[in-house]
Write an enzyme that holds these catalytic residues in place. Structure first.
Site, PDB file in Angstrom:
ATOM      1  N   HIS A 188       1.144  -1.028  -0.223  1.00 39.84           N
ATOM      2  CA  HIS A 188       0.048   0.086  -0.074  1.00 39.84           C
ATOM      3  C   HIS A 188       0.976   1.365   0.089  1.00 39.84           C
ATOM      4  O   HIS A 188       1.456   1.708   0.840  1.00 39.84           O
ATOM      5  CB  HIS A 188      -1.028  -0.050   1.230  1.00 39.84           C
ATOM      6  CG  HIS A 188      -2.088  -0.999   1.079  1.00 39.84           C
ATOM      7  ND1 HIS A 188      -2.027  -2.419   1.070  1.00 39.84           N
ATOM      8  CD2 HIS A 188      -3.417  -0.867   0.843  1.00 39.84           C
ATOM      9  CE1 HIS A 188      -3.170  -2.969   0.942  1.00 39.84           C
ATOM     10  NE2 HIS A 188      -3.879  -2.094   0.763  1.00 39.84           N
ATOM     11  N   GLU A 207      -7.890   3.075   6.298  1.00 43.32           N
ATOM     12  CA  GLU A 207      -6.746   2.495   5.606  1.00 43.32           C
ATOM     13  C   GLU A 207      -6.134   3.549   4.691  1.00 43.32           C
ATOM     14  O   GLU A 207      -6.613   4.279   3.812  1.00 43.32           O
ATOM     15  CB  GLU A 207      -7.166   1.150   4.962  1.00 43.32           C
ATOM     16  CG  GLU A 207      -7.764   0.024   5.821  1.00 43.32           C
ATOM     17  CD  GLU A 207      -8.106  -0.723   5.192  1.00 43.32           C
ATOM     18  OE1 GLU A 207      -8.348  -2.118   5.555  1.00 43.32           O
ATOM     19  OE2 GLU A 207      -8.551  -1.002   4.011  1.00 43.32           O
ATOM     20  N   ALA A 229     -12.275   1.773   4.174  1.00 43.74           N
ATOM     21  CA  ALA A 229     -11.157   1.030   3.512  1.00 43.74           C
ATOM     22  C   ALA A 229     -10.043   1.970   2.715  1.00 43.74           C
ATOM     23  O   ALA A 229     -10.754   2.841   2.153  1.00 43.74           O
ATOM     24  CB  ALA A 229     -11.919  -0.253   2.864  1.00 43.74           C
ATOM     25  N   HIS A 230      -9.331   1.080   2.049  1.00 45.89           N
ATOM     26  CA  HIS A 230      -8.347   1.800   1.000  1.00 45.89           C
ATOM     27  C   HIS A 230      -9.020   2.452  -0.146  1.00 45.89           C
ATOM     28  O   HIS A 230      -9.868   1.704  -0.574  1.00 45.89           O
ATOM     29  CB  HIS A 230      -7.297   0.815   0.789  1.00 45.89           C
ATOM     30  CG  HIS A 230      -7.597  -0.504   0.098  1.00 45.89           C
ATOM     31  ND1 HIS A 230      -6.700  -1.437   0.051  1.00 45.89           N
ATOM     32  CD2 HIS A 230      -8.847  -1.041  -0.267  1.00 45.89           C
ATOM     33  CE1 HIS A 230      -7.315  -2.593  -0.501  1.00 45.89           C
ATOM     34  NE2 HIS A 230      -8.467  -2.347  -0.770  1.00 45.89           N
ATOM     35  N   ASN A 231      -8.583   3.606  -0.648  1.00 44.24           N
ATOM     36  CA  ASN A 231      -8.930   4.182  -1.804  1.00 44.24           C
ATOM     37  C   ASN A 231     -10.169   4.740  -1.781  1.00 44.24           C
ATOM     38  O   ASN A 231     -10.668   5.115  -3.096  1.00 44.24           O
ATOM     39  CB  ASN A 231      -8.696   3.316  -3.064  1.00 44.24           C
ATOM     40  CG  ASN A 231      -7.353   2.939  -3.158  1.00 44.24           C
ATOM     41  OD1 ASN A 231      -6.709   1.839  -2.821  1.00 44.24           O
ATOM     42  ND2 ASN A 231      -6.574   3.456  -4.198  1.00 44.24           N
TER      43      ASN A 231
END
Length: 330
Positions: A188, A207, A229-231
């Site tokens: 990441h 994240e 969560a990511h993005n």
């Protein structure tokens, strides 16, 4: 504090005897030394039995002899009333000797670090930042002026926190997301960006992205125990109540509001101004301004889809029956 002093601060007027009051209290648990704010008239009767002083709006009928403060609008002074009785939060006023700052970190004027706080290499804390006890500021993190980190906050590498943000105890921001390929963890390489005035609740996790940024827009308020969560990209002025979850790569427009314990599946778009009801699970894009409601209880996949198909079929049967009944009636 005397009721007359409170009335002056709120721009209201005192009726009945002036007296000392120690705290704000709810209608049911009040004592004669308390002040009860009547936000809904249905609670007036209960409050009157306690002997407490009252804060009420103009036009509400109250028996004579009761100590009360009248104001034009209770919602209009609610925040100010809370501030009058609020206990100072006790932010650290000087850096504790146990705090550790790496030589390559840069601290602005008036920065205060609590006991056992850690600031890593390359981190930048701008003026008047406060970092609570046992908090961790990772490599390359930037924290804008007048931001506040409560105890045990973790800012992982590269995180950018804007000015006047507040991050409550136990929040973890910038941790690597849940991403794997062929059983191996994906790197990441991105970061998390919190714009100005964001508040992040206790034990919330945000994240960092696989690439680019996970971003939370200015003045958004994220409740406790949320998971972003990511993005994900969250717009400005978004409100997320406690225990909300956004799966990866969700885009949330400006001014969206989420009820508690709601969730959004990955790669979806929630349009500006949308409202998601508590405990709703969103599995499709939500158009701007719409209110969506829909509890989705977990069931085995085959059973779940079979139930939905059956409901669709029954809807078609209902329409046919109505059509037939209409013709027969004619």
């Amino acid at each position: 504090m005397l009721l007359s002093e409170i009335a002056a601060k709120l721009g209201g007027r005192l009726e009945g005897p002036d007296r000392e009051t120690a705290r704000l209290a709810g209608p049911a648990g009040a004592t004669p030394n308390d002040l009860v704010v009547i936000r809904e008239t249905r609670y007036l009767g209960v409050a009157l039995t306690t002997g407490a002083a009252l804060l009420v709006e103009e036009g509400i009928q109250v028996p004579g002899g009761i100590s009360l403060i009248r104001v034009a609008s209770v919602p209009g002074v609610w925040r100010q009333a809370l501030e009058i009785f609020d206990t100072p939060e006790g932010w650290e006023t000087q850096t504790h000797p146990s705090a550790r700052v790496s030589p390559g970190a840069r601290l602005g004027a008036g920065v205060v670090l609590g006991a056992f706080a850690v600031v890593e290499e390359g981190a930048v804390l701008e003026d008047q930042v406060v970092v609570g006890p046992f908090s961790y500021v990772g490599r390359g993190v930037q924290v804008g002026k007048e931001s506040r980190l409560e105890a045990r906050v973790v800012l992982q590498r590269g995180t950018l926190v804007g000015a006047r943000c507040r991050i409550l105890s136990g929040a973890v921001i910038g941790v690597a997301g849940f991403g794997f390929q062929d059983g191996a963890r994906l790197s990441h390489a991105g970061r998390v960006v919190l714009e100005e005035g964001v508040e992040v609740g206790a034990n919330t996790v945000i994240e960092r992205s696989l690439a680019g940024e996970t971003r939370v827009g200015a003045f958004s308020k994220i409740g406790g125990l949320c998971y972003i969560a990511h993005n994900c990209t969250i717009g400005k002025g978004v409100v997320m109540a406690g225990n909300n979850s956004l799966a990866g790569s969700v885009t949330v427009g400006d001014g969206v509001m989420f009820g508690g314990a709601s969730g959004v599946s990955d790669h979806l778009k929630i349009g500006p101004g949308a409202r998601i009801a508590a405990a709703s699970i969103v599995t499709k894009d939500v158009p701007a301004g719409e209110a969506w409601v829909g509890l989705t209880p977990a069931r085995p996949a085959r059973e779940h889809w079979r139930r939905l198909a059956l409901l669709d079929w029954l809807g078609g049967v209902e329409r046919k029956l109505k059509l037939l009944m209409g013709k027969n009636h004619d």
